[in-house]
Design a protein around this motif. Structure first.
Motif, short mmCIF file in Angstrom:
data_model
loop_
_atom_site.label_atom_id
_atom_site.label_comp_id
_atom_site.label_asym_id
_atom_site.label_seq_id
_atom_site.Cartn_x
_atom_site.Cartn_y
_atom_site.Cartn_z
N ALA A 328 -0.24 10.39 4.97
CA ALA A 328 0.75 10.75 5.99
C ALA A 328 0.78 12.25 6.23
N ARG A 329 0.71 13.02 5.15
CA ARG A 329 0.80 14.48 5.32
C ARG A 329 -0.49 15.08 5.85
N LYS A 330 -1.60 14.51 5.45
CA LYS A 330 -2.88 15.00 5.97
C LYS A 330 -2.96 14.77 7.48
N ALA A 331 -2.44 13.63 7.92
CA ALA A 331 -2.48 13.31 9.35
C ALA A 331 -1.63 14.27 10.16
N LYS A 332 -0.56 14.81 9.57
CA LYS A 332 0.33 15.71 10.29
C LYS A 332 -0.11 17.17 10.21
N ALA A 333 -0.95 17.50 9.24
CA ALA A 333 -1.30 18.90 9.00
C ALA A 333 -2.24 19.43 10.07
N SER A 334 -2.03 20.68 10.45
CA SER A 334 -2.95 21.36 11.37
C SER A 334 -3.76 22.37 10.59
N ALA A 335 -4.90 22.75 11.12
CA ALA A 335 -5.80 23.67 10.43
C ALA A 335 -5.17 25.05 10.29
N PRO A 336 -5.55 25.80 9.26
CA PRO A 336 -5.08 27.19 9.14
C PRO A 336 -5.54 28.01 10.34
N ALA A 337 -4.88 29.12 10.57
CA ALA A 337 -5.24 29.98 11.70
C ALA A 337 -5.12 31.44 11.28
N LYS A 352 -25.06 45.19 -3.79
CA LYS A 352 -24.24 44.02 -3.46
C LYS A 352 -23.36 44.27 -2.25
N HIS A 353 -23.16 43.19 -1.50
CA HIS A 353 -22.29 43.19 -0.32
C HIS A 353 -20.95 42.54 -0.68
N TYR A 354 -19.87 43.13 -0.20
CA TYR A 354 -18.53 42.58 -0.45
C TYR A 354 -17.81 42.37 0.87
N ILE A 355 -17.26 41.15 1.02
CA ILE A 355 -16.53 40.80 2.23
C ILE A 355 -15.08 40.48 1.85
N THR A 356 -14.15 41.09 2.59
CA THR A 356 -12.72 40.84 2.37
C THR A 356 -12.13 40.17 3.60
N VAL A 357 -11.37 39.08 3.35
CA VAL A 357 -10.78 38.32 4.45
C VAL A 357 -9.26 38.36 4.34
N PRO A 358 -8.55 38.60 5.46
CA PRO A 358 -7.08 38.55 5.42
C PRO A 358 -6.62 37.10 5.27
N GLN A 359 -5.46 36.93 4.65
CA GLN A 359 -4.94 35.58 4.48
C GLN A 359 -4.62 34.94 5.83
N ALA A 360 -5.02 33.69 5.97
CA ALA A 360 -4.70 32.93 7.18
C ALA A 360 -3.31 32.33 7.06
N GLU A 361 -2.79 31.83 8.16
CA GLU A 361 -1.46 31.25 8.19
C GLU A 361 -1.56 29.73 8.24
N VAL A 362 -0.56 29.06 7.64
CA VAL A 362 -0.53 27.60 7.66
C VAL A 362 0.87 27.14 8.03
N SER A 363 0.98 25.88 8.40
CA SER A 363 2.27 25.30 8.72
C SER A 363 3.00 24.89 7.45
N GLU A 364 4.22 24.46 7.61
CA GLU A 364 5.03 24.03 6.47
C GLU A 364 4.37 22.86 5.75
N ASP A 365 4.61 22.74 4.45
CA ASP A 365 4.02 21.68 3.63
C ASP A 365 2.50 21.77 3.61
N ASN A 366 1.99 22.99 3.58
CA ASN A 366 0.54 23.20 3.56
C ASN A 366 0.26 24.52 2.85
N GLU A 367 -0.97 24.70 2.43
CA GLU A 367 -1.43 25.95 1.84
C GLU A 367 -2.91 26.14 2.18
N VAL A 368 -3.32 27.40 2.35
CA VAL A 368 -4.75 27.67 2.39
C VAL A 368 -5.26 27.46 0.97
N PHE A 369 -6.26 26.63 0.83
CA PHE A 369 -6.80 26.30 -0.48
C PHE A 369 -7.92 27.27 -0.87
#
Length: 434
Positions: A328-337, A352-369
């Protein structure tokens, strides 16, 4: 009273006194909690995997801090100030030695106030490393508590099952005992939650319990599935309790209590994935029940003194619950942005090369994994792939994530990074040429 009992009491009294005078100075923070219409009639703390080795170690300090903060939260509540119980779901010790059980008993005896019950189950894991099946006897002799328990606290039933006194995890007698005790609790009031505690997750419930994740057992599945009123609380996996998948509902409700030791997670079907700062794990649950039998679960980051996430269970007695089903929750979740101004940062150190990414945003009841990175050469062929945790399991997570450095030959390389949430939804990619 036997001589051994007297000696145990003397030793524990001495250690409790030592714990009281050597405990570090700690002013318990009171996390900000929004005022709403939820008025508790019962409150308890649940955690596991304290992994205490000796008096004064990190496990002891976190246990002490957890209890101080839980009391601070209770004391600050104008409607209900009680902390009715503290429950530990196994791996109380790191090695099952007597000094470790003594340390657990001493620090909890020192911190737990009169009117709060201490309950604990013994695991067929770290708690049994030294004395195997006799670990139950050692635990009981030192703490004075039974390893399997059924208590009524504040009008609610608490049932705990420890490892068996055989070489198996659990015995047939324990399965029968659990069934009979849950049945009796439900018969008394079928509208109330029945709290069941076990070290291991129930197979195929919370994140960490699947066969590939590696930390679930199905020995009690048939029993628990008969009772929708059950709220099953467990640890063992060291998977984060603030992950939305840490709560599951189906024929009953299951919750992962996190723990006070180190983080472990599973990525792409592989367990044993340890964050770089895995030892910063310090999670516990503050669980409250109101007069309507709603259950409010607050995930506490002990080190940070902050509530990280809340789960409101308002359908305890409902059969085949879907509110917290994964489907149920997977069906309601939208992708991070990513935000409109988000860009990747690049730095080269040596080869060596290093890449830094800013944190993306997610909707309620979700987390960037995790964040996923792909490096393509000038011909468009992928020459490097990797992933990095978002650190969502820390209350004070970083604003950006830097991938491990990678080596790549050639010029005109293209780097692409996407964010993936806990349900597997993937964001649009950020891109940079290096």
């Amino acid at each position: 009273m036997s001589i051994s009992s007297v000696l145990t009491g003397i030793i524990l009294s001495i250690l409790t006194f030592v714990a009281s005078i050597t405990a570090p100075s700690y002013v318990a923070p009171v996390p900000e909690i929004a005022k709403d219409d939820f008025v508790p009639v019962m409150r308890f703390v649940a955690t596991s995997d304290t992994h205490i080795e000796k008096l004064g170690d990190t496990g002891c300090k976190r246990t002490s801090a957890m209890l101080k903060t839980a009391y601070a939260i209770s004391d600050a509540d104008e409607d209900y100030k009680n902390l009715d119980a503290v429950v530990f779901s196994g791996d109380l010790t790191d090695n099952g030695k007597k000094k470790s059980f003594y340390a657990f008993a001493a620090v909890t005896d020192n911190e737990i106030r009169e009117g709060t019950e201490r309950l604990a189950v013994v695991a067929k894991a770290h708690d049994s490393y030294t004395y195997q099946s006799n670990s139950l006897k050692v635990f009981s002799e030192i703490t004075g508590q039974e390893p399997d328990f059924h208590r009524v606290i504040g009008g609610f039933h608490f049932i705990g099952v420890s490892r068996s006194d055989t070489m198996k995890h659990y015995s047939k007698e324990q399965i029968k005992w659990l069934d009979e005790n849950i049945a009796a609790a439900v018969k008394e009031n079928p509208e109330k939650p029945v709290f069941v505690f076990q070290h291991e997750h129930v197979r195929d419930t919370v994140y960490g319990s699947s066969k590939t994740d590696g930390w679930g057992l199905d020995v009690f599945t048939d029993v628990l599935s008969k009772y929708p009123q059950v709220v099953h609380i467990s640890g063992h996996s060291h998977f984060p309790a603030n992950d939305p998948r840490a709560i599951w509902q189906g024929s009953f409700t299951a919750i992962n209590d996190g723990g006070l030791a180190y983080y472990e997670l599973a990525v792409d079907g592989r367990n044993g994935q340890f964050p770089e700062d895995k030892d910063r794990m310090s999670q516990a649950l503050i669980i409250e029940v109101d007069a309507e039998n709603r259950v409010l679960v607050k995930v506490l980051d002990v080190d940070a003194g902050r509530i990280m996430r809340e789960f409101l269970i308002d359908n305890v007695a409902e059969e085949n619950k879907t509110k917290y089903s994964f489907e149920a929750r997977k069906a309601k979740a939208s992708a991070p942005a990513f935000s409109d101004d988000a860009v990747l940062q690049y730095e080269k150190k040596g080869s060596k090369h290093y890449i830094t990414v800013p944190q993306a945003e997610v909707s309620e009841d979700n987390e960037v994994f995790v964040y996923r990175i792909s490096v393509l050469n000038k011909n468009g062929r992928v020459i490097h792939k990797d992933w990095a945790f978002s650190e969502y399991f820390f209350a004070d997570k970083a604003q950006s994530i830097t991938f491990d450095g990678f080596m790549a030959l050639g010029k005109n390389l293209t780097v692409k990074v996407s964010a993936e949430d806990v349900w597997g939804n993937i964001s649009e990619e950020l891109e940079i040429n290096i």
